[in-house]
Design a protein around this motif. Structure first.
Motif, PDB file in Angstrom:
ATOM      1  N   PRO A 113       0.897  -1.143  -0.008  1.00 34.74           N
ATOM      2  CA  PRO A 113      -0.134  -0.110   0.040  1.00 34.74           C
ATOM      3  C   PRO A 113       0.971   1.154  -0.016  1.00 34.74           C
ATOM      4  O   PRO A 113       1.647   1.464   0.861  1.00 34.74           O
ATOM      5  N   LEU A 114       0.880   2.104  -0.919  1.00 35.32           N
ATOM      6  CA  LEU A 114       1.504   3.282  -1.084  1.00 35.32           C
ATOM      7  C   LEU A 114       0.802   4.587  -0.727  1.00 35.32           C
ATOM      8  O   LEU A 114      -0.220   4.856  -1.003  1.00 35.32           O
ATOM      9  N   PRO A 115       1.638   5.352   0.135  1.00 39.17           N
ATOM     10  CA  PRO A 115       0.884   6.583   0.647  1.00 39.17           C
ATOM     11  C   PRO A 115       0.672   7.396  -0.824  1.00 39.17           C
ATOM     12  O   PRO A 115       1.406   7.041  -1.731  1.00 39.17           O
ATOM     13  N   LYS A 116      -0.179   8.481  -0.410  1.00 45.71           N
ATOM     14  CA  LYS A 116      -0.706   8.986  -1.597  1.00 45.71           C
ATOM     15  C   LYS A 116       0.366   9.788  -2.112  1.00 45.71           C
ATOM     16  O   LYS A 116       0.466   9.563  -3.844  1.00 45.71           O
ATOM     17  N   ARG A 117       1.284  10.346  -1.563  1.00 42.28           N
ATOM     18  CA  ARG A 117       2.382  11.246  -2.239  1.00 42.28           C
ATOM     19  C   ARG A 117       3.255  10.466  -3.140  1.00 42.28           C
ATOM     20  O   ARG A 117       3.644  10.752  -4.227  1.00 42.28           O
ATOM     21  N   GLU A 172       3.989   9.783  -7.271  1.00 46.42           N
ATOM     22  CA  GLU A 172       5.378   9.513  -7.765  1.00 46.42           C
ATOM     23  C   GLU A 172       5.658   8.551  -8.675  1.00 46.42           C
ATOM     24  O   GLU A 172       6.330   8.594  -9.842  1.00 46.42           O
ATOM     25  N   VAL A 173       4.943   7.507  -8.393  1.00 48.02           N
ATOM     26  CA  VAL A 173       5.408   6.316  -9.154  1.00 48.02           C
ATOM     27  C   VAL A 173       4.560   6.364 -10.436  1.00 48.02           C
ATOM     28  O   VAL A 173       5.156   6.008 -11.435  1.00 48.02           O
ATOM     29  N   LEU A 174       3.377   7.012 -10.428  1.00 51.70           N
ATOM     30  CA  LEU A 174       2.555   7.246 -11.456  1.00 51.70           C
ATOM     31  C   LEU A 174       2.935   8.148 -12.450  1.00 51.70           C
ATOM     32  O   LEU A 174       3.070   8.111 -13.882  1.00 51.70           O
TER      33      LEU A 174
END
Length: 503
Positions: free
Chosen positions: A249-253, A257-259
Motif C-alpha cells: 500500500p503506497l502513501p498518496k504522495r 510519484e510512481v505514476l
C-alpha cells in the motif's frame, strides 16, 4: 599508528602464509567500535590481501571442500581462508553507514568480483555470481533507515550486478514486510536503475569481471544460458522487482510519484507492460490526481501495447467536473486531455461529447481557465473536422430547437449525452465577455490554426491582470472592458465611473 600497523600486517601476510593470522586482526578493525578511518583502511587492506590470495591457482573462494572427508593441512588452510573471507564481507556489511558506505561498498563489491570469478575451472565455467552474498548486502540496504541505496547506483552499469540486485530486491520484498520509509528508498533506487536498463538489441558485455578478464569473458557472452547478459532477462527481473513494490500500500504522495514516472521508467523496461493494468485500474479508483495519472498510464498501454480498456474515455469524461478548476493538477489534466482526444481512432460522437461538456464547464470556469479551454476546444475542432457541425448547427431552419438544449449534462456515458444534436452556444455567449481576449477567442467562425495551450494552462488571475495593466500603460485607448463605462452599473455608475475613465 594504526595505519602503520595495518601496512605491516598486510606486508607480512603477502610475504608468507605463516602470518595468515594477521587477517583476523585486520577483520577485528572492521567494527563500529573503531573510527571511520580505521574501518576503511582495514577494509581496503583486506581487499588487497584477498586479491593476492585469489591469484593462487590452488585456491578458489567459490568451491567447497567436503568436511566429512579427512583433510590435509593445505585443505584446512583453504577452508580457513574462505571462512575469513566470509567474515570480512559480513563485517563490511555490518559497518555500512552513510559515512563509510563509499569505501566499504566499493570494497564489498570487489570481494564479490573476486569470489564470482573462479580461475580454477575452464573458461566457460569460470563465471559464478555470488548471489547469496549479494542478497545479504541488499537486505542490509532495504532494512536500513539510512538511504544507502544511493551509493549502489554507480554499480548499476554492470549488467550482471544490476541483474542480481533486481532479483534480490524482488525476493526480499516477497518474503518480508518493510516500512514506508524503506519502501520510498527502494522506489527511488528502482527509478534510478531504469536509466541503466539496456535498450532493444543492445549487446550486454559489461560485467564486474569483464575488465580484468576481457578475453576469457568473451567466451561467456557466447553462452546463451547467461541470463544477466540477455536483454529480455534483464527486463524480466526489473518487472519482478517493481511488481513486488506495487503490492505494498503506497502513501498518496509516493503513489503519485510512481505514476508520474511510470510511462517513462516502468513501461519501456517491463518485459510485459500490460502487467501494470491491474495497478493502474486500482489507482484510478482512488480518484483525484491519482486517477488522472493512472489514466495517463492506461492510455500509453492502450496506444502502444494493445491493452483493451473500454471504460477509458467514459472514466475520463467523468473527470470533467467544475471542481477540476480548483485542483492542483488542473494544468496536467487538460494537457493530457488534449493528448487523449488527439488520436484519430476516437469516434466523432466521443470527441463531440467532450467538446460540448468543456464548453458547458466554461460557463462556470474562472476567466484564466475559460481562455485555455476555448483554445483547447478550437484545437479539437481543427483536429476533428467532422464535429464542426457543433459550430455550424442550422438552428435558423427550425427555431423550436433553440428552446432547449438536447445535451444531457448529467449523463455519465458520453455515447448517450446527445452532444451531436446540440451546438456550442456556450462559446458563442462568450463573445460578450468582459475580457476582450476571451470575447475575441469566442469567435468560432474563424478557427485559425492549432496552437500550443501548455502556457495558458498555467495562467491565473494575476497573469491576466498583469497583462491587462501592461496594455493599459502602453496603449492609452485600451480598456479593461469593451462595454462603454456609462452603461456598466445601470444608472448607478456615478460612484465608480472615475475608476473607468482613461486620461
Amino acid at each position: 599508528m594504526k595505519s602503520l600497523n595495518i601496512e605491516k600486517l598486510v606486508s607480512d601476510i603477502l610475504v608468507s602464509k605463516k602470518h595468515a593470522n594477521n587477517i583476523v586482526q585486520l577483520i577485528s578493525l572492521i567494527s563500529l567500535e573503531h573510527n571511520s578511518s580505521d574501518i576503511e583502511n582495514a577494509a581496503l587492506a583486506c581487499v588487497r590481501v584477498f586479491t593476492k590470495i585469489s591469484s593462487d591457482k590452488d585456491l578458489s573462494f567459490g568451491s567447497q571442500s567436503n568436511k566429512l572427508e579427512k583433510m590435509s593441512t593445505e585443505q584446512e588452510y583453504r577452508n580457513w581462508i574462505k571462512e575469513r573471507f566470509s567474515d570480512t564481507y559480513s563485517s563490511m556489511i555490518n559497518c555500512l553507514t552513510p559515512e563509510t558506505a563509499p569505501v566499504l561498498l566499493k570494497s564489498a563489491v570487489e570481494l564479490l568480483s573476486i569470489k564470482g570469478y573462479n580461475i580454477n575451472t575452464p573458461p566457460v565455467e569460470r563465471y559464478m555470481f555470488p548471489e547469496k552474498e549479494l542478497l545479504s548486502l541488499i537486505k542490509t540496504f532495504t532494512c536500513s533507515q539510512n538511504e544507502l541505496f544511493q551509493f549502489l547506483i554507480p554499480y548499476m552499469k554492470f549488467d550482471d550486478f544490476r541483474f542480481f540486485v533486481l532479483k534480490a530486491i524482488a525476493r526480499i520484498l516477497s518474503e518480508s514486510e518493510i516500512n514506508t520509509a524503506c519502501l520510498k528508498t527502494v522506489i527511488k533506487f528502482l527509478d534510478s536503475v531504469a536509466l541503466y536498463m539496456p535498450k532493444d538489441k543492445e549487446t550486454l558485455k559489461n560485467s564486474l569481471a569483464f575488465q580484468q578478464h576481457k578475453e576469457e569473458f568473451e567466451l561467456l557472452i557466447q553462452n546463451d544460458h547467461l541470463a544477466p547478459f540477455i536483454v529480455f532477462q534483464q527486463c524480466k527481473q526489473f518487472t519482478a522487482a517493481w511488481l513486488q513494490v506495487l503490492k505494498f500500500p503506497l502513501p498518496k504522495r509516493l503513489h503519485k510519484e510512481v505514476l508520474i514516472n511510470l510511462h517513462k521508467n516502468l513501461i519501456p523496461n517491463f518485459s510485459q507492460p500490460r502487467l501494470l493494468a491491474d495497478f493502474l485500474t486500482k489507482s484510478y479508483q482512488h480518484g483525484g490526481g491519482v486517477a488522472l495519472l493512472a489514466l495517463q498510464g492506461l492510455f500509453v498501454l492502450m496506444l502502444e501495447h494493445n491493452l483493451e480498456y473500454p471504460e477509458f474515455y467514459k472514466n475520463l469524461y467523468g473527470m470533467l467536473h467544475p471542481r477540476i478548476f480548483e485542483a492542483k493538477y488542473r494544468a496536467r489534466f487538460f494537457h493530457h486531455l488534449e493528448l487523449f482526444l488527439s488520436t484519430t481512432y476516437i469516434p466523432a460522437y466521443m470527441v463531440a461529447a467532450f467538446v460540448k461538456k468543456m464548453s458547458r464547464l466554461c460557463l462556470l470556469a474562472p476567466p484564466p481557465c475559460t481562455k485555455s479551454m476555448i483554445f483547447l476546444i478550437k484545437n479539437l475542432l481543427l483536429k476533428h473536422p467532422s464535429i464542426c457541425e457543433l459550430v455550424n448547427y442550422p438552428i435558423s431552419q427550425n427555431k423550436e430547437k433553440i428552446k432547449s438544449d438536447p445535451f444531457q449534462e448529467s449523463e455519465e456515458d458520453p455515447a448517450k449525452c446527445n452532444a451531436t444534436k446540440s451546438s456550442l452556444w456556450e462559446i458563442a455567449a462568450f463573445s460578450h465577455h468582459y475580457n476582450p481576449d476571451i470575447a475575441k477567442l469566442a469567435n468560432t467562425k474563424c478557427l485559425g490554426q492549432e496552437k500550443d495551450v501548455s502556457e495558458l494552462l498555467e495562467m491565473d488571475f494575476y497573469d491576466m491582470l498583469h497583462k491587462d495593466s501592461f496594455l493599459c500603460n502602453t496603449h492609452p485607448n485600451y480598456t479593461m472592458n469593451h462595454v462603454h463605462p456609462t452603461h456598466l452599473m445601470g444608472g448607478y455608475e456615478d460612484s465608480v465611473l472615475e475608476f473607468w475613465k482613461i486620461d
